[in-house]
Design an enzyme around this catalytic site. Structure first.
Site, PDB file in Angstrom:
ATOM      1  N   ASN A   1       0.807  -1.218   0.000  1.00 55.05           N
ATOM      2  CA  ASN A   1       0.000   0.000   0.000  1.00 55.05           C
ATOM      3  C   ASN A   1       0.839   1.266   0.000  1.00 55.05           C
ATOM      4  O   ASN A   1       0.435   2.291  -0.540  1.00 55.05           O
ATOM      5  CB  ASN A   1      -0.924   0.006   1.223  1.00 55.05           C
ATOM      6  CG  ASN A   1      -2.074  -0.964   1.078  1.00 55.05           C
ATOM      7  OD1 ASN A   1      -2.925  -0.797   0.205  1.00 55.05           O
ATOM      8  ND2 ASN A   1      -2.099  -1.989   1.908  1.00 55.05           N
ATOM      9  N   THR A   2       2.023   1.210   0.616  1.00 56.72           N
ATOM     10  CA  THR A   2       2.890   2.389   0.704  1.00 56.72           C
ATOM     11  C   THR A   2       4.080   2.299  -0.228  1.00 56.72           C
ATOM     12  O   THR A   2       4.426   3.263  -0.906  1.00 56.72           O
ATOM     13  CB  THR A   2       3.383   2.578   2.151  1.00 56.72           C
ATOM     14  OG1 THR A   2       2.264   2.670   3.019  1.00 56.72           O
ATOM     15  CG2 THR A   2       4.223   3.843   2.280  1.00 56.72           C
ATOM     16  N   ASN A   3       4.723   1.126  -0.254  1.00 58.61           N
ATOM     17  CA  ASN A   3       5.934   0.946  -1.060  1.00 58.61           C
ATOM     18  C   ASN A   3       5.854  -0.297  -1.931  1.00 58.61           C
ATOM     19  O   ASN A   3       5.124  -1.245  -1.623  1.00 58.61           O
ATOM     20  CB  ASN A   3       7.171   0.823  -0.157  1.00 58.61           C
ATOM     21  CG  ASN A   3       7.509   2.122   0.547  1.00 58.61           C
ATOM     22  OD1 ASN A   3       7.639   3.165  -0.098  1.00 58.61           O
ATOM     23  ND2 ASN A   3       7.634   2.086   1.862  1.00 58.61           N
ATOM     24  N   ILE A   4       6.619  -0.255  -2.998  1.00 54.85           N
ATOM     25  CA  ILE A   4       6.861  -1.434  -3.832  1.00 54.85           C
ATOM     26  C   ILE A   4       8.299  -1.859  -3.575  1.00 54.85           C
ATOM     27  O   ILE A   4       9.216  -1.035  -3.620  1.00 54.85           O
ATOM     28  CB  ILE A   4       6.674  -1.121  -5.326  1.00 54.85           C
ATOM     29  CG1 ILE A   4       5.222  -0.716  -5.608  1.00 54.85           C
ATOM     30  CG2 ILE A   4       7.060  -2.321  -6.196  1.00 54.85           C
ATOM     31  CD1 ILE A   4       5.006  -0.145  -7.003  1.00 54.85           C
TER      32      ILE A   4
ATOM     33  N   ALA B   1      -2.084 -11.243  -0.760  1.00 51.86           N
ATOM     34  CA  ALA B   1      -1.007 -12.003  -1.405  1.00 51.86           C
ATOM     35  C   ALA B   1       0.285 -11.925  -0.603  1.00 51.86           C
ATOM     36  O   ALA B   1       1.040 -12.899  -0.528  1.00 51.86           O
ATOM     37  CB  ALA B   1      -0.789 -11.484  -2.827  1.00 51.86           C
ATOM     38  N   ASP B   2       0.553 -10.761   0.011  1.00 51.17           N
ATOM     39  CA  ASP B   2       1.787 -10.615   0.785  1.00 51.17           C
ATOM     40  C   ASP B   2       1.800 -11.551   1.986  1.00 51.17           C
ATOM     41  O   ASP B   2       2.846 -12.102   2.352  1.00 51.17           O
ATOM     42  CB  ASP B   2       1.953  -9.165   1.241  1.00 51.17           C
ATOM     43  CG  ASP B   2       0.753  -8.629   2.013  1.00 51.17           C
ATOM     44  OD1 ASP B   2      -0.359  -9.181   1.865  1.00 51.17           O
ATOM     45  OD2 ASP B   2       0.924  -7.648   2.766  1.00 51.17           O
ATOM     46  N   ARG B   3       0.637 -11.786   2.608  1.00 54.32           N
ATOM     47  CA  ARG B   3       0.564 -12.672   3.763  1.00 54.32           C
ATOM     48  C   ARG B   3       0.825 -14.115   3.349  1.00 54.32           C
ATOM     49  O   ARG B   3       1.523 -14.865   4.057  1.00 54.32           O
ATOM     50  CB  ARG B   3      -0.805 -12.540   4.434  1.00 54.32           C
ATOM     51  CG  ARG B   3      -1.102 -11.119   4.907  1.00 54.32           C
ATOM     52  CD  ARG B   3      -2.524 -10.956   5.387  1.00 54.32           C
ATOM     53  NE  ARG B   3      -2.713 -11.563   6.705  1.00 54.32           N
ATOM     54  CZ  ARG B   3      -3.901 -11.681   7.277  1.00 54.32           C
ATOM     55  NH1 ARG B   3      -4.992 -11.251   6.660  1.00 54.32           N
ATOM     56  NH2 ARG B   3      -4.008 -12.237   8.473  1.00 54.32           N
TER      57      ARG B   3
ATOM     58  N   ASP C   1       4.450  -8.828  10.217  1.00 56.37           N
ATOM     59  CA  ASP C   1       4.871  -7.964   9.103  1.00 56.37           C
ATOM     60  C   ASP C   1       4.509  -6.526   9.457  1.00 56.37           C
ATOM     61  O   ASP C   1       3.335  -6.161   9.543  1.00 56.37           O
ATOM     62  CB  ASP C   1       4.178  -8.385   7.806  1.00 56.37           C
ATOM     63  CG  ASP C   1       4.781  -7.706   6.580  1.00 56.37           C
ATOM     64  OD1 ASP C   1       5.448  -6.660   6.743  1.00 56.37           O
ATOM     65  OD2 ASP C   1       4.591  -8.220   5.470  1.00 56.37           O
TER      66      ASP C   1
ATOM     67  N   THR D   1       7.356  16.787  24.231  1.00 52.61           N
ATOM     68  CA  THR D   1       6.227  16.278  23.453  1.00 52.61           C
ATOM     69  C   THR D   1       6.676  15.188  22.493  1.00 52.61           C
ATOM     70  O   THR D   1       6.039  14.133  22.377  1.00 52.61           O
ATOM     71  CB  THR D   1       5.558  17.426  22.669  1.00 52.61           C
ATOM     72  OG1 THR D   1       5.030  18.373  23.595  1.00 52.61           O
ATOM     73  CG2 THR D   1       4.435  16.899  21.788  1.00 52.61           C
TER      74      THR D   1
END
Length: 260
Positions: free
Chosen positions: A9-12, A108-110, A129, A184
């Protein structure tokens, strides 16, 4: 040579294998606005920097949790290597059984992580992951993918905190200098760090008990993903952090499904 692509979702994450050896790997943004031409140029540049010729790629395989990018990357790879990539799905020979109620819904990644983890470490197994989402997946002693748990990822949690508050700043994630934050930024780091550790401990404990009921022994725990590097592996009972677990799973799945 084999080109493997894990579209998150974020990186390839892309890699090139020669036999069982990973020669090169790269990470770039999963930009849904990029065209196949733009991805083709990007891959060409990465190959050039690594002094690799596209003609040396004889096959490719990809796994994706972003359906929109599958045809885009498939076309880009085809232009670069003159062959279409194999796409991971439950219909392929994975070498593991999928024992979930709806196998077609499993990311698919799982599945790819489960394939690589079981091949290297056997079972029972828990695989954490740390990506856009944090997933914990269970593999039985006889090599079946059983399912697992999905939680908001570390960055998603932090982005939600910043977005819904008026004064909290965006920060770079890092372990806190002290559990009691004296600023903070340090307070935010402490909260995120120890909340993550607590959540992972509880997930591993609950899922681990279920695996022990099934298989009669405690599972080994593996970690992968871009944000796994800052976790205390010993404290969490993690046997190993395996950065290239998904790429290795892609290689194994390709080998199990390649033609004669």
């Amino acid at each position: 040579m084999l080109l493997v692509l894990d579209i998150g979702n974020t990186n390839i994450v892309a890699g090139v294998y020669q036999g069982p050896r990973l020669l090169h790997s790269w990470r770039f943004a999963s930009d849904r606005l990029k065209t196949s031409d733009e991805f083709s140029v990007l891959l060409t540049d990465l190959f050039a920097q690594a002094k690799l010729k596209p003609q040396a790629i004889s096959a490719s395989i990809l796994a994706s949790v972003v359906p929109l990018l599958v045809p885009v990357l498939s076309t880009a790879v085809h232009r670069l290597t003159d062959s279409r990539p194999m796409v991971v799905s439950p219909a392929l020979k994975l070498g593991i059984e999928i024992r979930t109620r709806l196998p077609e819904e499993v990311g698919a990644d799982r599945l790819v992580n489960a394939v690589a983890g079981f091949a290297a470490y056997g079972g029972p197994l828990l695989i954490i992951d740390f990506g856009t989402a944090t997933t914990v997946d269970a593999v039985s002693a006889d090599g079946a993918y059983l399912g697992g748990a999905i939680a908001p990822g570390i960055n998603i949690s932090m982005e939600a905190l910043v977005a819904r508050t008026a004064k909290l700043p965006r920060i770079e994630m890092a372990p806190p200098k002290n559990p009691i934050g004296d600023s903070t930024v340090e307070s935010m780091r402490s909260g995120q760090y120890y909340a993550t550790l607590g959540g992972i401990r509880e997930l591993c404990s609950v899922l681990g008990k279920e695996l022990r009921k099934r298989d009669g022994k405690a599972p080994q725990v593996l970690a992968t993903g871009g944000l796994s590097y800052w976790l205390p592996t010993r404290e969490l009972g993690i046997k190993a952090i395996v950065p290239d677990l998904t790429l290795e799973g892609l290689r194994l799945i390709y080998e199990r499904n390649r033609g004669p």
